[in-house]
Design a protein around this motif. Structure first.
Motif, PDB file in Angstrom:
ATOM      1  N   ILE A 241       0.886  -1.165   0.000  1.00  0.00           N
ATOM      2  CA  ILE A 241       0.000   0.000   0.000  1.00  0.00           C
ATOM      3  C   ILE A 241       0.919   1.207   0.000  1.00  0.00           C
ATOM      4  O   ILE A 241       1.786   1.331   0.869  1.00  0.00           O
ATOM      5  N   ALA A 242       0.782   2.066  -1.004  1.00  0.00           N
ATOM      6  CA  ALA A 242       1.602   3.278  -1.142  1.00  0.00           C
ATOM      7  C   ALA A 242       3.097   2.951  -1.139  1.00  0.00           C
ATOM      8  O   ALA A 242       3.903   3.707  -0.609  1.00  0.00           O
ATOM      9  N   GLY A 243       3.461   1.813  -1.716  1.00  0.00           N
ATOM     10  CA  GLY A 243       4.866   1.426  -1.805  1.00  0.00           C
ATOM     11  C   GLY A 243       5.435   0.778  -0.563  1.00  0.00           C
ATOM     12  O   GLY A 243       6.615   0.430  -0.512  1.00  0.00           O
ATOM     13  N   VAL A 244       4.610   0.591   0.473  1.00  0.00           N
ATOM     14  CA  VAL A 244       5.061  -0.001   1.734  1.00  0.00           C
ATOM     15  C   VAL A 244       4.537  -1.434   1.821  1.00  0.00           C
ATOM     16  O   VAL A 244       3.336  -1.659   1.690  1.00  0.00           O
ATOM     17  N   PRO A 245       5.428  -2.419   2.045  1.00  0.00           N
ATOM     18  CA  PRO A 245       4.965  -3.807   2.169  1.00  0.00           C
ATOM     19  C   PRO A 245       4.061  -3.978   3.388  1.00  0.00           C
ATOM     20  O   PRO A 245       4.422  -3.575   4.492  1.00  0.00           O
ATOM     21  N   VAL A 246       2.862  -4.545   3.171  1.00  0.00           N
ATOM     22  CA  VAL A 246       1.907  -4.764   4.259  1.00  0.00           C
ATOM     23  C   VAL A 246       1.443  -6.221   4.337  1.00  0.00           C
ATOM     24  O   VAL A 246       0.578  -6.538   5.139  1.00  0.00           O
TER      25      VAL A 246
ATOM     26  N   ILE B 179      -2.487  -2.447  -3.287  1.00  0.00           N
ATOM     27  CA  ILE B 179      -3.829  -2.166  -2.793  1.00  0.00           C
ATOM     28  C   ILE B 179      -3.984  -0.662  -2.641  1.00  0.00           C
ATOM     29  O   ILE B 179      -3.150  -0.002  -2.014  1.00  0.00           O
ATOM     30  N   THR B 180      -5.046  -0.131  -3.223  1.00  0.00           N
ATOM     31  CA  THR B 180      -5.390   1.277  -3.089  1.00  0.00           C
ATOM     32  C   THR B 180      -6.598   1.358  -2.165  1.00  0.00           C
ATOM     33  O   THR B 180      -7.691   0.936  -2.547  1.00  0.00           O
ATOM     34  N   PRO B 181      -6.401   1.856  -0.934  1.00  0.00           N
ATOM     35  CA  PRO B 181      -7.520   1.910   0.011  1.00  0.00           C
ATOM     36  C   PRO B 181      -8.594   2.884  -0.457  1.00  0.00           C
ATOM     37  O   PRO B 181      -8.303   3.917  -1.050  1.00  0.00           O
ATOM     38  N   GLY B 182      -9.829   2.542  -0.186  1.00  0.00           N
ATOM     39  CA  GLY B 182     -10.946   3.407  -0.526  1.00  0.00           C
ATOM     40  C   GLY B 182     -11.271   4.352   0.625  1.00  0.00           C
ATOM     41  O   GLY B 182     -10.513   4.464   1.588  1.00  0.00           O
ATOM     42  N   GLY B 183     -12.420   4.991   0.542  1.00  0.00           N
ATOM     43  CA  GLY B 183     -12.802   5.964   1.550  1.00  0.00           C
ATOM     44  C   GLY B 183     -13.926   5.491   2.454  1.00  0.00           C
ATOM     45  O   GLY B 183     -14.425   6.257   3.276  1.00  0.00           O
ATOM     46  N   SER B 184     -14.350   4.250   2.329  1.00  0.00           N
ATOM     47  CA  SER B 184     -15.455   3.727   3.109  1.00  0.00           C
ATOM     48  C   SER B 184     -15.107   3.633   4.592  1.00  0.00           C
ATOM     49  O   SER B 184     -13.939   3.464   4.960  1.00  0.00           O
ATOM     50  N   GLU B 185     -16.127   3.692   5.421  1.00  0.00           N
ATOM     51  CA  GLU B 185     -15.923   3.520   6.856  1.00  0.00           C
ATOM     52  C   GLU B 185     -16.124   2.071   7.271  1.00  0.00           C
ATOM     53  O   GLU B 185     -15.893   1.722   8.426  1.00  0.00           O
ATOM     54  N   GLN B 186     -16.550   1.224   6.343  1.00  0.00           N
ATOM     55  CA  GLN B 186     -16.688  -0.212   6.583  1.00  0.00           C
ATOM     56  C   GLN B 186     -15.370  -0.887   6.195  1.00  0.00           C
ATOM     57  O   GLN B 186     -14.750  -0.493   5.212  1.00  0.00           O
ATOM     58  N   TYR B 187     -14.953  -1.892   6.955  1.00  0.00           N
ATOM     59  CA  TYR B 187     -13.685  -2.559   6.691  1.00  0.00           C
ATOM     60  C   TYR B 187     -13.898  -4.010   6.282  1.00  0.00           C
ATOM     61  O   TYR B 187     -14.902  -4.631   6.636  1.00  0.00           O
ATOM     62  N   ILE B 188     -12.939  -4.531   5.537  1.00  0.00           N
ATOM     63  CA  ILE B 188     -12.973  -5.936   5.117  1.00  0.00           C
ATOM     64  C   ILE B 188     -12.588  -6.790   6.313  1.00  0.00           C
ATOM     65  O   ILE B 188     -11.546  -6.576   6.937  1.00  0.00           O
ATOM     66  N   ALA B 189     -13.418  -7.780   6.621  1.00  0.00           N
ATOM     67  CA  ALA B 189     -13.180  -8.657   7.771  1.00  0.00           C
ATOM     68  C   ALA B 189     -12.273  -9.825   7.375  1.00  0.00           C
ATOM     69  O   ALA B 189     -11.941 -10.015   6.197  1.00  0.00           O
ATOM     70  N   GLN B 190     -11.885 -10.601   8.372  1.00  0.00           N
ATOM     71  CA  GLN B 190     -11.121 -11.832   8.151  1.00  0.00           C
ATOM     72  C   GLN B 190     -11.853 -12.689   7.126  1.00  0.00           C
ATOM     73  O   GLN B 190     -13.068 -12.858   7.215  1.00  0.00           O
ATOM     74  N   ASN B 191     -11.135 -13.217   6.157  1.00  0.00           N
ATOM     75  CA  ASN B 191     -11.664 -14.045   5.063  1.00  0.00           C
ATOM     76  C   ASN B 191     -12.639 -13.284   4.170  1.00  0.00           C
ATOM     77  O   ASN B 191     -13.423 -13.900   3.450  1.00  0.00           O
TER      78      ASN B 191
END
Length: 147
Positions: free
Chosen positions: A59-64, A111-123
């Motif tokens: 993300i933004a060139g940083v390994p995550v 990965i380009t993060p979006g602006g949503s306030e909901q997050y992707i859960a495990q799996n």
């Protein structure tokens, strides 16, 4: 008495050295024995073009994180299993893209993060994806005038 004391001291020193080498081997080899601190998300791509287990997720060139597995689903799409640091929360409108480092470098997932306030859960699943660009396909279209 003195000789036994010296032998014990040398033995402890050697044991500490062996344990230190083992620790460094795991850390430098980026081996995570206990798989802690990560969660799993999935992304479906039409083409992955060289992504394999161990490829970097940035993300933004940083390994995550890293790619855990690449499989094929029943719609003939590549399903990529991503292992992401648990400290990174991905909004559910994030976009996963296959990119290349340099012109002919290794492939990675950006990965380009979006602006949503909901997050992707495990799996969970990243819904928006961009497949890899096949340089040979683009060149052949250009050469034969289809671009």
């Amino acid at each position: 008495m003195k000789k036994e004391h010296l032998e014990i001291l040398v033995g402890v020193f050697v044991l500490i050295g062996i344990l230190s080498l083992g620790y460094l081997s795991f850390r430098l080899g980026k081996i995570d024995m206990f798989k802690t601190g990560y969660y799993t998300v999935y992304a479906e791509f039409d083409k992955v073009g060289g992504i394999k287990k161990g490829s970097v997720v940035e993300i933004a060139g940083v390994p995550v994180g890293s790619v855990e597995k690449v499989t094929l689903n029943n719609k003939y799409q590549a399903v990529v299993e991503l292992k992401i640091l648990s400290s990174i929360k991905l909004p559910d409108d994030s976009i996963a893209s296959i990119r290349t480092k340099g012109l002919i470098g290794e492939k990675y997932v950006q990965i380009t993060p979006g602006g949503s306030e909901q997050y992707i859960a495990q799996n969970g699943k990243i819904r928006e994806t961009e497949s890899s660009v096949d340089i040979e396909e683009v060149l052949s279209k250009y050469v034969f005038g289809k671009i």
